[in-house]
Design a protein around this motif. Structure first.
Motif, PDB file in Angstrom:
ATOM      1  N   ALA A  32      38.506  52.425  39.461  1.00 23.45           N
ATOM      2  CA  ALA A  32      38.443  52.750  38.028  1.00 23.45           C
ATOM      3  C   ALA A  32      37.144  52.211  37.428  1.00 23.45           C
ATOM      4  N   LEU A  33      36.807  50.969  37.779  1.00 25.60           N
ATOM      5  CA  LEU A  33      35.586  50.360  37.242  1.00 25.60           C
ATOM      6  C   LEU A  33      34.334  51.113  37.697  1.00 25.60           C
TER       7      LEU A  33
ATOM      8  N   ILE B   7      32.582  39.357  41.071  1.00 29.37           N
ATOM      9  CA  ILE B   7      33.916  39.868  40.734  1.00 29.37           C
ATOM     10  C   ILE B   7      34.526  39.034  39.603  1.00 29.37           C
ATOM     11  N   LEU B   8      34.303  37.731  39.652  1.00 28.09           N
ATOM     12  CA  LEU B   8      34.850  36.874  38.589  1.00 28.09           C
ATOM     13  C   LEU B   8      34.102  37.067  37.268  1.00 28.09           C
ATOM     14  N   ASP B   9      32.819  37.404  37.329  1.00 23.70           N
ATOM     15  CA  ASP B   9      32.090  37.748  36.093  1.00 23.70           C
ATOM     16  C   ASP B   9      32.720  38.986  35.460  1.00 23.70           C
ATOM     17  N   LEU B  10      33.022  39.980  36.287  1.00 22.20           N
ATOM     18  CA  LEU B  10      33.625  41.217  35.768  1.00 22.20           C
ATOM     19  C   LEU B  10      34.998  40.929  35.163  1.00 22.20           C
ATOM     20  N   TYR B  11      35.734  40.030  35.811  1.00 22.95           N
ATOM     21  CA  TYR B  11      37.028  39.622  35.239  1.00 22.95           C
ATOM     22  C   TYR B  11      36.817  38.942  33.882  1.00 22.95           C
TER      23      TYR B  11
ATOM     24  N   GLY C 283      36.267  41.040  30.978  1.00 23.90           N
ATOM     25  CA  GLY C 283      37.339  41.965  30.601  1.00 23.90           C
ATOM     26  C   GLY C 283      37.274  43.315  31.279  1.00 23.90           C
ATOM     27  N   ARG C 284      36.521  43.427  32.353  1.00 23.57           N
ATOM     28  CA  ARG C 284      36.362  44.734  32.992  1.00 23.57           C
ATOM     29  C   ARG C 284      37.163  44.895  34.277  1.00 23.57           C
ATOM     30  N   LEU C 285      37.770  43.822  34.726  1.00 20.44           N
ATOM     31  CA  LEU C 285      38.564  43.862  35.961  1.00 20.44           C
ATOM     32  C   LEU C 285      39.797  42.969  35.730  1.00 20.44           C
TER      33      LEU C 285
END
Ligand SMILES: [Zn+2]
Ligand SMILES: [Zn+2]
Length: 367
Positions: free
Chosen positions: A204-205, A322-326, A329-331
């Motif tokens: 989705a991302l 991946i944690l930055d994206l989390y 708010g994107r993951l």
């Protein structure tokens, strides 16, 4: 300190006081904040994945560095870390060519039950215990190789960071790094557990137009819709092939991701992809079991069938990313955590996992 020990096949885990030595040179002592329950641990408990016992299991963890051994420079006391079950050497042909997840020093030693050096730091009543996947995260603390420590930002919750140590990275990477899902793609994800749901999020991302999640359990299909699936399918009652064809003008999916580890579903994934499509296999089938697909179509349709280990990630680059994206708010990785447990309740967590009640179960530790 307390740890959940597997004393032998099919005996469940026993939470006991164990001794932890070190850190020795090149090693790091980590106070664990959380550890996820993964099917691989369960397969080790039943003997399906052979690994030496008695051992402290667990390979999906995050925590805070307590102390570092001689020569350690990548992390310092107080740093937050995700633990990587491939403490890659950094100089073999795989590490040097951008595929550290396949490191030829770390991977062959994965199930030996020691650190990369062969050392063991855990013991019970004076008798040495084996480590598990270099990490042994079902414990209040652990000693790991420096290369297993992936330094991360300290403002993300450790239960979420823990999942990045296995399921989240494996699924996200299968879609984004190995499957190379792109904007407008149609993606089908077979199996909507922790790994499959992470693949749905990644697809989705990455801009997929359709993300179709296939799972026989209604709860898992609901979770898939909640993390970015556009369609869900119950394979027992619905025709996934007809749905994919209708969404793609008859062509098939650009990328199919198999996360259940069942040979017949790999064949299914192959059939569901379009010409030139990519089939990413993430679930590990039973030892020795072959997978098959129609040979002529492999050639004539130029399909690409590939495995993906640990999300084909470069641990020290992709896990913080991946944690930055989390964090931005994107993951929505926090949605993977269905339920949390104490260390004493860890066997209940595995029962819930087997009953299909969890996207991911997480054991909360002191951290
Ligand atoms: Zn795992
Ligand atoms: Zn290497």
């Amino acid at each position: 300190m307390r740890a959940a020990v597997l004393f032998g096949e099919n005996q469940g885990l026993e939470v006991v006081d164990v001794e932890l030595a070190g850190p020795g040179p090149g090693e790091v002592r980590v106070r664990l904040g959380a550890t996820g329950l993964c099917a691989s641990d369960w397969h080790t408990m039943t003997g399906a994945i052979p690994s030496p016992t008695p051992a402290v299991l667990g390979h999906e963890g995050a925590g805070v560095v307590e102390a570092v051994g001689e020569g350690v420079s990548r992390v310092a006391a107080g740093d937050h870390v995700v633990l990587s079950w491939v403490p890659n050497c950094g100089y073999c042909r795989y590490c040097e060519s951008g595929r550290p997840n396949l490191c030829s020093k770390a991977m062959p030693a994965l199930l030996a039950g020691t650190l990369v050096s062969g050392a063991r730091r855990l013991s019970y009543n004076g008798e040495p215990l084996y480590h598990y996947s270099f990490l042994s995260t079902f414990a209040e603390e652990t000693v790991v190789d420096e290369a297993a420590c992936v330094k991360i930002r300290d403002d993300v919750p450790l239960p979420v960071a823990a999942l990045v140590g296995c399921a989240a990275t494996t699924g996200y990477g299968a879609a984004v790094l190995r499957g190379r899902v792109g904007p407008g793609d149609t993606v089908v994800v077979i199996g909507a557990g922790g790994v499959g749901l992470s693949a749905v999020m990644g697809a989705a991302l990455a801009g997929a137009r359709h993300v179709v999640a296939v799972d026989p359990r209604a709860t898992k299909r609901e979770w898939a819709l909640d993390v970015g699936a556009t369609h869900v399918v119950d394979p027992g009652t619905e025709d996934v092939d007809a749905l994919i064809r209708s969404l793609t003008d008859g062509d098939g999916a650009d990328v199919a991701i198999e996360s259940a580890g069942r040979p017949e579903l790999v064949t299914r994934a192959f059939e569901l992809t379009c010409r030139g499509g990519t089939i990413v296999c993430v679930g590990i089938p039973e030892a020795g079991s072959p997978v098959s697909f129609p040979g002529p179509d492999l050639v004539r349709h130029e399909k690409v069938v590939t495995g993906s280990l640990y999300g084909s990630c470069q641990m020290h680059v992709d896990m913080p990313r991946i944690l930055d994206l989390y964090a931005e708010g994107r993951l929505p990785l926090d949605k993977l955590v269905t339920k949390s447990y104490t260390l004493d309740d860890i066997n209940v967590g595995f029962e819930d996992m087997l009953a299909g009640r969890l996207a991911r179960g997480v054991v909360l530790l002191a951290g």
